[in-house]
Write an enzyme that holds these catalytic residues in place. Structure first.
Site, mmCIF file in Angstrom:
data_model
loop_
_atom_site.group_PDB
_atom_site.id
_atom_site.type_symbol
_atom_site.label_atom_id
_atom_site.label_comp_id
_atom_site.label_asym_id
_atom_site.label_seq_id
_atom_site.Cartn_x
_atom_site.Cartn_y
_atom_site.Cartn_z
ATOM 1 N N ASP A 60 13.055 -4.991 0.606
ATOM 2 C CA ASP A 60 13.457 -4.797 2.000
ATOM 3 C C ASP A 60 14.982 -4.784 2.042
ATOM 4 O OD1 ASP A 60 14.213 -7.418 1.660
ATOM 5 O OD2 ASP A 60 12.770 -8.253 3.059
ATOM 6 N N SER A 61 15.540 -4.514 3.203
ATOM 7 C CA SER A 61 16.994 -4.328 3.273
ATOM 8 C C SER A 61 17.736 -5.645 3.417
ATOM 9 C CB SER A 61 17.336 -3.444 4.466
ATOM 10 O OG SER A 61 17.054 -4.144 5.673
ATOM 11 N N GLY A 62 16.997 -6.719 3.629
ATOM 12 C CA GLY A 62 17.653 -7.996 3.877
ATOM 13 C C GLY A 62 17.812 -8.265 5.363
ATOM 14 N N GLY A 63 17.718 -7.196 6.147
ATOM 15 C CA GLY A 63 17.957 -7.342 7.584
ATOM 16 C C GLY A 63 16.999 -8.308 8.259
ATOM 17 N N PHE A 64 15.709 -8.180 7.959
ATOM 18 C CA PHE A 64 14.728 -9.006 8.659
ATOM 19 C C PHE A 64 14.969 -10.493 8.415
ATOM 20 C CE2 PHE A 64 10.659 -11.217 9.018
ATOM 21 C CZ PHE A 64 10.372 -10.936 10.343
ATOM 22 N N ASP A 114 18.502 -2.086 8.781
ATOM 23 C CA ASP A 114 18.170 -1.919 10.200
ATOM 24 C C ASP A 114 18.381 -3.222 10.963
ATOM 25 O OD1 ASP A 114 16.087 -3.283 8.921
ATOM 26 O OD2 ASP A 114 14.622 -2.632 10.418
ATOM 27 N N GLN A 169 12.705 1.855 14.772
ATOM 28 C CA GLN A 169 12.732 0.690 15.647
ATOM 29 C C GLN A 169 12.488 1.160 17.093
ATOM 30 O OE1 GLN A 169 12.813 -2.518 14.947
ATOM 31 N NE2 GLN A 169 13.378 -2.555 12.770
ATOM 32 N N GLY A 196 10.078 -3.932 13.199
ATOM 33 C CA GLY A 196 10.217 -4.582 14.502
ATOM 34 C C GLY A 196 8.914 -4.982 15.159
ATOM 35 N N ASP A 246 2.875 -4.623 3.966
ATOM 36 C CA ASP A 246 3.187 -5.817 3.194
ATOM 37 C C ASP A 246 2.971 -6.992 4.121
ATOM 38 O OD1 ASP A 246 5.934 -5.193 4.617
ATOM 39 O OD2 ASP A 246 5.982 -7.306 4.063
ATOM 40 N N CYS A 284 -17.459 -11.869 -3.734
ATOM 41 C CA CYS A 284 -16.174 -11.545 -4.358
ATOM 42 C C CYS A 284 -16.281 -11.648 -5.876
ATOM 43 C CB CYS A 284 -15.101 -12.502 -3.833
ATOM 44 S SG CYS A 284 -13.481 -12.290 -4.604
ATOM 45 N N CYS A 286 -13.591 -11.900 -7.948
ATOM 46 C CA CYS A 286 -12.327 -12.348 -8.545
ATOM 47 C C CYS A 286 -12.578 -13.518 -9.490
ATOM 48 C CB CYS A 286 -11.297 -12.701 -7.471
ATOM 49 S SG CYS A 286 -11.417 -14.378 -6.805
ATOM 50 N N CYS A 289 -13.605 -16.824 -7.710
ATOM 51 C CA CYS A 289 -14.973 -16.894 -7.176
ATOM 52 C C CYS A 289 -16.015 -16.884 -8.283
ATOM 53 C CB CYS A 289 -15.212 -15.747 -6.198
ATOM 54 S SG CYS A 289 -14.265 -15.973 -4.669
ATOM 55 N N HIS A 315 -7.215 -15.691 -5.168
ATOM 56 C CA HIS A 315 -8.358 -15.199 -4.389
ATOM 57 C C HIS A 315 -7.908 -14.382 -3.173
ATOM 58 C CE1 HIS A 315 -11.991 -14.688 -2.147
ATOM 59 N NE2 HIS A 315 -11.329 -15.130 -1.089
#
Lengths: 348, 348
Positions: A60-64, A114, A169, A196, A246, A284, A286, A289, A315
């Protein structure tokens, strides 16, 4: 995409992530910038080599994080001044420095810098914030094009495979979202993100904004919805036409003993599971499980054993990845219903 | 034997323990008695089934933890009254209840209930403590023989494979150790442990007591040295004739960033490793050394990432198990030197 904030999906080793079928890992530029530092990662050959992860990485850009972890941030046209949540030291991110950071980290998918508009915000604020993000998108693109691949380990391939995505945005205003999408497309990126959202608004509004914004984004380029959601939500949004998502939910919930199963959410800390010999999720496949009982997972959590976090995270990631595999399968079979047909019909 | 105090080797899943070649896991009766409770494990089919571990499990008697974690314990002929380190509640262990607990946990190797003599202690105290351990050993054996296999999942095999080992005490007095060994052998067990060491005494004294005590234990039965040691020490003691050892050092040191390598001990938290691209131990073939750099491991530790504990523990266990494999190989080739010849020569 699982979140590997500090070049690690908390508690899960890379070989297990590979086994789970993870294709893209998300790294947080803000966190990596503070620890171990971009220059350190750059010198060590980039994130892939540093964390021994050969598959794709998105940063990510770091902005968030600057906006969510810093109450004392100061935004100007130039960029954002913020304080480290670790030691209070002062730092500055601009579109240019955010590009330099992500190029230096060696990410495959890089995000434009952003401003994540807060919620709620009035019309004037949403418009000003959206316009700032557009100006920052132009600067991000210019700087990225000029400097991509400027890393010690650079090769023709490195530069060729790095991609910068734009971010739409516009707050919760559908007209501003449309304008943001159209003007971001005009700047031109190989893919577009919807930012956003999941900032405190009601879920019905989230969906409305997503659905509306997607209509203005090209279906032949990746559409990435940032920072969502529950298993039900990712199915819903994938069927709306979102290609990438994500979310920290599967990993963060795992650390709090909240586990996603085909029968719904389970809080493994509850005493009712202390004697439960069943698998966490009987459907499941995995490694958790297949091997352990709810009783054992409950014991590990109650006794504060580190293995609880490890197994719970494996899991939950498996459940999310299985969910997305099922959605992809369903879409490829043309079985999606309702608004999902937006994917299979060309825009007017 | 790695230590899995609460039915888990902290941070490492059972499939990785299998891959590392772990044959026997140690569980702590004291901890398991408090959480999740013996009756709970018993109802769930015993420790093997509860923690999904098909290989052997050894449980200690609970005595050592009662002595080391409880300042307010009260020892009588009958047993020990102690307070839980979790909630201060009062509990009582006797030779009989310690046998019941270990039988209920379903361990393969069960330890007699003993008193771990503190260090330093005077002659009178060492003798009295040794004699108490002998009386408790008799009671342990009697109760074990009468009740072994009394578990819901009992089969002929369960009872037949459970073994109770005796423990030699006697403090740091060689004559008392000899007497303890001879009288414990007279009670009769399929294997013998040396307890009461690594309690603060100098290492030269530890070795002296081990060497001397081993002379009085039959070489055709397993000889188990409890609670040691560094890699150098386990090599030394194995060459003296010790067959089994358990130690929290590899797992506990890993949690503190102390890693054992063929080039010596490394404290991965040090800044000197921040840019070190080498494998942790270039001669090690474990999954950690094959994949990750010291720089990455240092970053994980410095950033307090859970994966640091996971990877550090896997490596340290691998190093210990490799060390023991090398010792066994060396012994089987008859290449051991010095006092190790005690193993290949029949006692006079």
């Amino acid at each position: 995409m699982p979140v590997g904030t500090l070049a690690s999906v908390k508690g899960v080793s890379q070989d297990i992530l590979e086994e789970l079928g993870v294709r893209i890992l998300l790294g947080n530029t803000y966190h990596l910038y503070l620890r171990p530092g971009v220059e350190q990662v750059r010198k060590l050959g980039g994130l892939h080599r540093f964390m021994a992860w050969p598959r794709a990485i998105l940063t990510d850009s770091g902005g968030f994080q600057v906006f969510s972890l810093n109450e004392l941030r100061k935004v100007t046209e130039e960029g954002v001044t913020f304080r480290s949540h670790l030691d209070g030291s002062s730092h500055f991110f601009s579109p240019e420095s955010a590009m330099d950071a992500q190029i230096g980290l060696g990410a495959d998918i890089i995000m434009a810098f952003d401003e994540c508009t807060e919620y709620p915000a009035n019309q004037e604020r949403m418009r000003a914030s959206m316009q700032l993000t557009l100006r920052w998108a132009e600067r991000s693109k210019r700087h990225f094009e000029e400097h991509k691949g400027e890393v010690p380990w650079a090769s023709v391939e490195t530069a060729a495979t790095q991609a910068l995505l734009g971010i739409v945005q516009g707050g919760m205003d559908l007209a501003l979202r449309k304008e943001s999408a159209e003007r971001t497309i005009k700047i031109g990126f190989p893919g577009y993100a919807i930012g956003g959202l999941s900032v405190g608004e009601p879920r019905s509004l989230t969906r409305e904004v997503i659905e509306s914004t997607l209509e203005h984004l090209p279906i032949d380029k990746p559409r990435y919805l940032m920072g969502v959601g529950t298993p039900e939500e990712i199915v819903e949004y994938a069927n709306l036409g979102v290609d990438m998502m994500d979310c920290v939910l599967p990993t963060r919930a795992a650390r709090h003993g909240v586990l996603f199963t085909s029968e719904g959410k389970i809080s493994i800390k509850q005493a009712r599971y202390a004697g439960d010999e069943a698998a966490l999720d009987p459907t499941c496949g995995c490694r958790v499980c297949l091997r352990y009982s709810r009783a054992y997972l409950r014991h590990l959590y109650a006794a504060n054993e580190v293995l609880a976090q490890v197994l719970n995270t494996v899991h939950n990631l498996s459940f999310y990845l299985d969910t997305m595999r099922a959605v992809r399968h369903s879409i490829s079979l043309g079985k999606e219903t309702g608004s999902s047909c937006v994917r299979s019909q060309p825009k007017p």
